[in-house]
Design an enzyme around this catalytic site. Sequence first.
Site, PDB file in Angstrom:
ATOM      1  N   CYS A 130      42.470  30.230  39.919  1.00  0.00           N
ATOM      2  CA  CYS A 130      41.714  31.255  40.652  1.00  0.00           C
ATOM      3  C   CYS A 130      40.216  30.975  40.649  1.00  0.00           C
ATOM      4  O   CYS A 130      39.497  31.496  41.490  1.00  0.00           O
ATOM      5  CB  CYS A 130      42.017  32.633  40.064  1.00  0.00           C
ATOM      6  SG  CYS A 130      41.735  32.742  38.304  1.00  0.00           S
ATOM      7  N   HIS A 176      44.329  41.744  39.056  1.00  0.00           N
ATOM      8  CA  HIS A 176      43.454  41.086  40.047  1.00  0.00           C
ATOM      9  C   HIS A 176      44.259  40.949  41.353  1.00  0.00           C
ATOM     10  O   HIS A 176      44.598  39.846  41.788  1.00  0.00           O
ATOM     11  CB  HIS A 176      43.003  39.725  39.520  1.00  0.00           C
ATOM     12  CG  HIS A 176      41.809  39.159  40.221  1.00  0.00           C
ATOM     13  ND1 HIS A 176      41.170  39.795  41.266  1.00  0.00           N
ATOM     14  CD2 HIS A 176      41.134  37.990  40.038  1.00  0.00           C
ATOM     15  CE1 HIS A 176      40.150  39.051  41.669  1.00  0.00           C
ATOM     16  NE2 HIS A 176      40.108  37.950  40.959  1.00  0.00           N
ATOM     17  N   GLN A 215      43.182  38.600  44.388  1.00  0.00           N
ATOM     18  CA  GLN A 215      43.383  37.177  44.089  1.00  0.00           C
ATOM     19  C   GLN A 215      44.834  36.778  44.360  1.00  0.00           C
ATOM     20  O   GLN A 215      45.101  35.778  45.028  1.00  0.00           O
ATOM     21  CB  GLN A 215      43.047  36.927  42.597  1.00  0.00           C
ATOM     22  CG  GLN A 215      43.270  35.499  42.158  1.00  0.00           C
ATOM     23  CD  GLN A 215      42.242  34.547  42.734  1.00  0.00           C
ATOM     24  OE1 GLN A 215      41.049  34.786  42.608  1.00  0.00           O
ATOM     25  NE2 GLN A 215      42.685  33.481  43.376  1.00  0.00           N
TER      26      GLN A 215
HETATM   27  N1   CP Z   1      38.510  34.193  41.366  1.00  0.00           N
HETATM   28  C1   CP Z   1      37.539  35.107  41.310  1.00  0.00           C
HETATM   29  O1   CP Z   1      37.778  36.303  41.353  1.00  0.00           O
HETATM   30  O2   CP Z   1      36.299  34.588  41.208  1.00  0.00           O
HETATM   31  P1   CP Z   1      34.978  35.421  40.883  1.00  0.00           P
HETATM   32  O3   CP Z   1      35.107  35.931  39.490  1.00  0.00           O
HETATM   33  O4   CP Z   1      33.845  34.428  41.027  1.00  0.00           O
HETATM   34  O5   CP Z   1      34.863  36.534  41.856  1.00  0.00           O
HETATM   35  N1  NVA Z   2      41.129  36.125  34.043  1.00  0.00           N
HETATM   36  C1  NVA Z   2      39.796  35.888  34.588  1.00  0.00           C
HETATM   37  C2  NVA Z   2      39.843  35.852  36.062  1.00  0.00           C
HETATM   38  C3  NVA Z   2      38.529  35.495  36.722  1.00  0.00           C
HETATM   39  C4  NVA Z   2      38.614  35.508  38.205  1.00  0.00           C
HETATM   40  C5  NVA Z   2      38.860  36.963  34.098  1.00  0.00           C
HETATM   41  O1  NVA Z   2      39.236  38.142  34.090  1.00  0.00           O
HETATM   42  O2  NVA Z   2      37.724  36.643  33.714  1.00  0.00           O
END
Ligand code: CP
Ligand code: NVA
Length: 319
Positions: free
Chosen positions: A260, A128, A131
């Site tokens: 996050c 990610h 983020q």
């Molecule tokens: N933190 C984040 O990526 O949030 P969403 O899954 O809502 O995009």
């Molecule tokens: N680890 C989480 C992050 C969400 C923003 C997921 O992948 O669902």
Amino acid sequence: MKRDFVSLTGFSKDEISEIFELSGWLKEQPRPDYRPLAGKSAALIFEKPSLRTHVSFQVGISQLGGDAIFLSQENIGLSMRESVRDAAEVLSRYNDLIIARTMAHRTVEELAAHSSVPVINALTDRLHPCQILADAFTLRERGLLSEGAKIAFIGDGNNVVNSWLELAGVIPIHFVLACPEKYQPDPDILMLAKAAKISRIEIVRDAYAAAEDADVLYTDVWVSMGQEGERCAREAAFKNYQVNAKLLREASPRCLVMHCLPAHRGEEITADVLEGEHSIVMEQAENRLHVQKAIIAHLLEEGQPEREDRRTFSRVLEG
Ligand code: CP
Ligand code: NVA
């Protein structure tokens, strides 16, 4: 040659500093006439749900003068109705940018391999990066992006942790992960981050050991998107990995709490801590917008404001 933002590896410390300078400039001096995406469009592919990522990209692209086209998996049936390769080639002929949140990381890699326009990873099962760049920018604003500041991540060695480790391979930080043995980060990413010898990286089992004197306590959900079938096993495995008032007492008195989002109150974090005075989760969420706008402008290498202008402003931000 086009540049992708699929992972943080391949981005140098100087380049990340430039993205941060531009993010700060965009955040503090928003200029309606700064429209590097005027006449351009971006395709937003989302195989999974999203609030922050979807909205911050859509709003950010609009603020930069461009158009964003949202494509859910239901609409386009990536890998089902048609191949990832064909979708990448077709979308490249209509758009200037592809932003994709996919189940499998290899899907974003395949999109990048077959598109002629930049591809941005908006979350996969492995990484990610948007983020973590926004989180690092948030810590930089607070003067805590350095090897001297201890970041303790409590919970799952998931996509968010993998991206923290990739950042640790580029920017010096002190990152301590407390996780159950079965839920460690990706071993290759961990090995590369340690081999870079840029950051101090530790993995421990005990959340209290990780939290001791920490400057930052970070957590994320115990059950990531796509892992819903593992909920029972994960709830049992992570029951001692909650960020709560007791854990916060182990940390530095000025410790910042990060998440996050979305958060699950009563699971990985308690409501009092998430909503309490140490929490900077809404700053993190806001910075997604500024940093992603900077990533886009950086990848498209167009309409960049004067570098000296940004540097001057960045120095003001850092005091
Ligand atoms: N933190 C984040 O990526 O949030 P969403 O899954 O809502 O995009
Ligand atoms: N680890 C989480 C992050 C969400 C923003 C997921 O992948 O669902």
